[in-house]
Design a protein around this motif. Structure first.
Motif, PDB file in Angstrom:
ATOM      1  N   TYR A 188       2.562  41.188  49.443  1.00 64.94           N
ATOM      2  CA  TYR A 188       3.822  41.676  48.876  1.00 64.94           C
ATOM      3  C   TYR A 188       3.451  42.557  47.690  1.00 64.94           C
ATOM      4  O   TYR A 188       2.796  42.111  46.740  1.00 64.94           O
ATOM      5  CB  TYR A 188       4.700  40.503  48.424  1.00 64.94           C
ATOM      6  N   SER A 189       3.851  43.820  47.734  1.00 68.95           N
ATOM      7  CA  SER A 189       3.505  44.762  46.675  1.00 68.95           C
ATOM      8  C   SER A 189       4.770  45.372  46.096  1.00 68.95           C
ATOM      9  O   SER A 189       5.810  45.440  46.771  1.00 68.95           O
ATOM     10  CB  SER A 189       2.583  45.870  47.208  1.00 68.95           C
ATOM     11  N   TRP A 190       4.677  45.842  44.848  1.00 73.42           N
ATOM     12  CA  TRP A 190       5.865  46.428  44.223  1.00 73.42           C
ATOM     13  C   TRP A 190       5.486  47.452  43.154  1.00 73.42           C
ATOM     14  O   TRP A 190       4.398  47.426  42.570  1.00 73.42           O
ATOM     15  CB  TRP A 190       6.745  45.344  43.612  1.00 73.42           C
ATOM     16  N   LEU A 191       6.445  48.342  42.921  1.00 72.18           N
ATOM     17  CA  LEU A 191       6.351  49.360  41.874  1.00 72.18           C
ATOM     18  C   LEU A 191       7.757  49.550  41.330  1.00 72.18           C
ATOM     19  O   LEU A 191       8.690  49.819  42.089  1.00 72.18           O
ATOM     20  CB  LEU A 191       5.811  50.669  42.447  1.00 72.18           C
ATOM     21  N   ASN A 192       7.934  49.367  40.011  1.00 71.28           N
ATOM     22  CA  ASN A 192       9.262  49.511  39.425  1.00 71.28           C
ATOM     23  C   ASN A 192       9.189  50.298  38.126  1.00 71.28           C
ATOM     24  O   ASN A 192       8.108  50.467  37.546  1.00 71.28           O
ATOM     25  CB  ASN A 192       9.932  48.142  39.210  1.00 71.28           C
ATOM     26  N   GLY A 193      10.325  50.795  37.667  1.00 73.94           N
ATOM     27  CA  GLY A 193      10.316  51.614  36.465  1.00 73.94           C
ATOM     28  C   GLY A 193      11.676  51.721  35.808  1.00 73.94           C
ATOM     29  O   GLY A 193      12.707  51.336  36.372  1.00 73.94           O
ATOM     30  N   SER A 194      11.668  52.255  34.589  1.00 70.34           N
ATOM     31  CA  SER A 194      12.884  52.424  33.796  1.00 70.34           C
ATOM     32  C   SER A 194      12.770  53.698  32.971  1.00 70.34           C
ATOM     33  O   SER A 194      11.669  54.070  32.533  1.00 70.34           O
ATOM     34  CB  SER A 194      13.077  51.217  32.858  1.00 70.34           C
ATOM     35  N   TYR A 195      13.920  54.377  32.757  1.00 73.26           N
ATOM     36  CA  TYR A 195      13.911  55.603  31.956  1.00 73.26           C
ATOM     37  C   TYR A 195      15.252  55.751  31.247  1.00 73.26           C
ATOM     38  O   TYR A 195      16.313  55.555  31.842  1.00 73.26           O
ATOM     39  CB  TYR A 195      13.657  56.823  32.835  1.00 73.26           C
ATOM     40  N   GLN A 196      15.180  56.106  29.957  1.00 76.78           N
ATOM     41  CA  GLN A 196      16.389  56.353  29.168  1.00 76.78           C
ATOM     42  C   GLN A 196      16.063  57.274  28.007  1.00 76.78           C
ATOM     43  O   GLN A 196      14.987  57.186  27.412  1.00 76.78           O
ATOM     44  CB  GLN A 196      16.966  55.039  28.622  1.00 76.78           C
ATOM     45  N   THR A 197      16.989  58.155  27.675  1.00 76.35           N
ATOM     46  CA  THR A 197      16.874  58.972  26.468  1.00 76.35           C
ATOM     47  C   THR A 197      18.078  58.703  25.580  1.00 76.35           C
ATOM     48  O   THR A 197      19.195  58.492  26.058  1.00 76.35           O
ATOM     49  CB  THR A 197      16.810  60.470  26.800  1.00 76.35           C
ATOM     50  N   SER A 198      17.838  58.689  24.258  1.00 73.99           N
ATOM     51  CA  SER A 198      18.898  58.487  23.272  1.00 73.99           C
ATOM     52  C   SER A 198      18.796  59.561  22.208  1.00 73.99           C
ATOM     53  O   SER A 198      17.693  59.935  21.782  1.00 73.99           O
ATOM     54  CB  SER A 198      18.775  57.110  22.600  1.00 73.99           C
ATOM     55  N   ASP A 199      19.940  60.075  21.765  1.00 73.24           N
ATOM     56  CA  ASP A 199      20.015  60.999  20.646  1.00 73.24           C
ATOM     57  C   ASP A 199      20.640  60.287  19.470  1.00 73.24           C
ATOM     58  O   ASP A 199      21.063  59.131  19.562  1.00 73.24           O
ATOM     59  CB  ASP A 199      20.822  62.240  21.032  1.00 73.24           C
TER      60      ASP A 199
END
Length: 394
Positions: free
Chosen positions: A242-253
């Motif tokens: 069982y393999s996985w790849l996950n991620g998150s992205y956000q920009t704030s001003d």
């Protein structure tokens, strides 16, 4: 902290029942069906645990050194969950609500127990195009990292510097020493059907506030936080992977022109292999602008400079009703995080799990937790913990 009928994950059936959208187990085996009629179902599942714990604390400042005994819940809180399902034409409608509580309110708060609603969502699914989830659920970044932790039903680290030895909540397991916690967030998430072992999930989540002071203006996000996860399971040489790849992205001003924008991004990954009673798991992550302990708490604007990375290496062997697990995890925080000057957090653990039956498990665990500050020893710590307890699921 979800339903793949082709593969049952053996570690924690009650938790898996509540996580039916991730793809780790057959939820029906961990539920009590209360109603099943006219293509409508209503079921409940739950988790209750308690441990006798003894921690030996050695940290900078002799006033902190001590041996502390507790009776506490483990890494996972106690919870009660409810699941609803209804078939309407070619659509499967579902919903889940889970209510998580602490048993450690008696020391300071009497019976003032808070109810933590970590899941409250609905789903719309079709076997041809997948599933859409709306509501509150665990995030996708670092999700499989924590759910496939071999020590999930155990105790884990209790850093005294972070207030966990005397705290009224859970221990931290391998949070902060192997992966960050994928905090439950409001979201709209799509999951594809299982396609020859491959599944893709992508969602938009309520963004994280990256500003903690009104003197720095007001942080704002033009776009939501985006998270995703790709999982792939396959058989090779008699072993299941069982393999996985996950991620998150956000920009704030920020409305303060002197405070530059904050970009928060993270990447998680891992692989688990099972052959007979043997299980080997390796996972890791790297992140910037994200608290190395909590994915939803970027907190201070200074966290835009935080770089963190970590890994978790584990192995276990199950023989009959016994499973022995070994674990080593480490997170490196390069500064402006939980420890202002940056630190390495390490956890070593060994645990024995014994199944009395399908619903009752006994656990004995020994854990060593260490903080090694990058600049001096003011925040250094060594805490060794022995825990023995029971886990009841339904």
């Amino acid at each position: 902290m979800h339903n793949n009928k082709n593969r049952q994950h053996p570690l924690f059936p009650a938790l898996i029942a509540g996580l039916s959208t991730l793809g780790l187990g057959n939820a029906a085996q961990a539920q009590i069906m209360l109603y099943d009629k006219d293509q409508t179902t209503f079921s409940t599942d739950g988790y209750v645990n308690a441990f006798y714990v003894n921690s030996k604390v050695d940290r900078a400042g002799e006033q902190y050194d001590r041996r502390q005994a507790r009776v506490k819940m483990g890494f996972l809180p106690n919870y009660l969950g409810f699941n609803m399902g209804k078939q309407v034409d070619d659509l499967k409608l579902g919903a889940r609500a889970s209510f998580w509580v602490t048993i450690n309110d008696s020391q300071d708060n009497g019976t003032d127990t808070a109810i933590d609603v970590r899941q409250f969502y609905g789903t719309v699914a079709n076997p041809e195009w997948g599933e859409v989830l709306i509501g509150k659920d665990f995030g996708l970044f670092a999700r499989s990292n924590i759910l496939l932790d071999e020590m999930l039903a155990g105790y884990g680290q209790v850093s005294d510097s972070l207030g966990l030895v005397d705290g009224g909540g859970v221990s931290f397991g391998n949070i902060g020493s192997g992966y960050p916690y994928p905090f439950p967030s409001s979201q709209i998430t799509y999951r594809s059907p299982l396609m020859d072992g491959l599944r893709v999930a992508v969602g938009i989540l309520d963004p994280v506030d990256t500003n903690d002071s009104s003197t720095l203006g007001k942080a704002y996000q033009k776009n939501p936080r985006t998270e995703s996860e790709i999982t792939y399971q396959f058989d090779l040489g008699g072993a299941k992977f069982y393999s996985w790849l996950n991620g998150s992205y956000q920009t704030s001003d920020n409305t303060d022109p002197e405070v530059r924008s904050v970009t928060s991004r993270g990447l998680g990954y891992g692989l688990q292999a099972k052959l007979g009673g043997l299980s080997l798991t390796g996972s890791g992550f790297q992140a910037r602008g994200i608290n190395p302990f909590f994915t939803n708490n970027a907190g201070k604007a200074t966290l835009r400079n935080v770089d963190s990375r970590g890994y978790l290496l584990q192995g276990s062997y199950k023989l009959g009703k016994n499973r022995l697990a070994l674990s080593y995890g480490k997170t490196r925080d390069d500064g402006n995080g939980v420890v202002g000057s940056g630190a390495d957090y390490q956890t070593r653990g060994v645990a024995l799990f014994h199944d009395i039956n399908d619903n009752l498990k006994l656990v004995a665990e020994y854990n060593q937790f260490q903080i090694d500050g990058h600049r001096g020893s003011a925040q250094n710590e060594d805490t060794n913990t022995f825990a023995v307890g029971a886990v009841l699921t339904w």
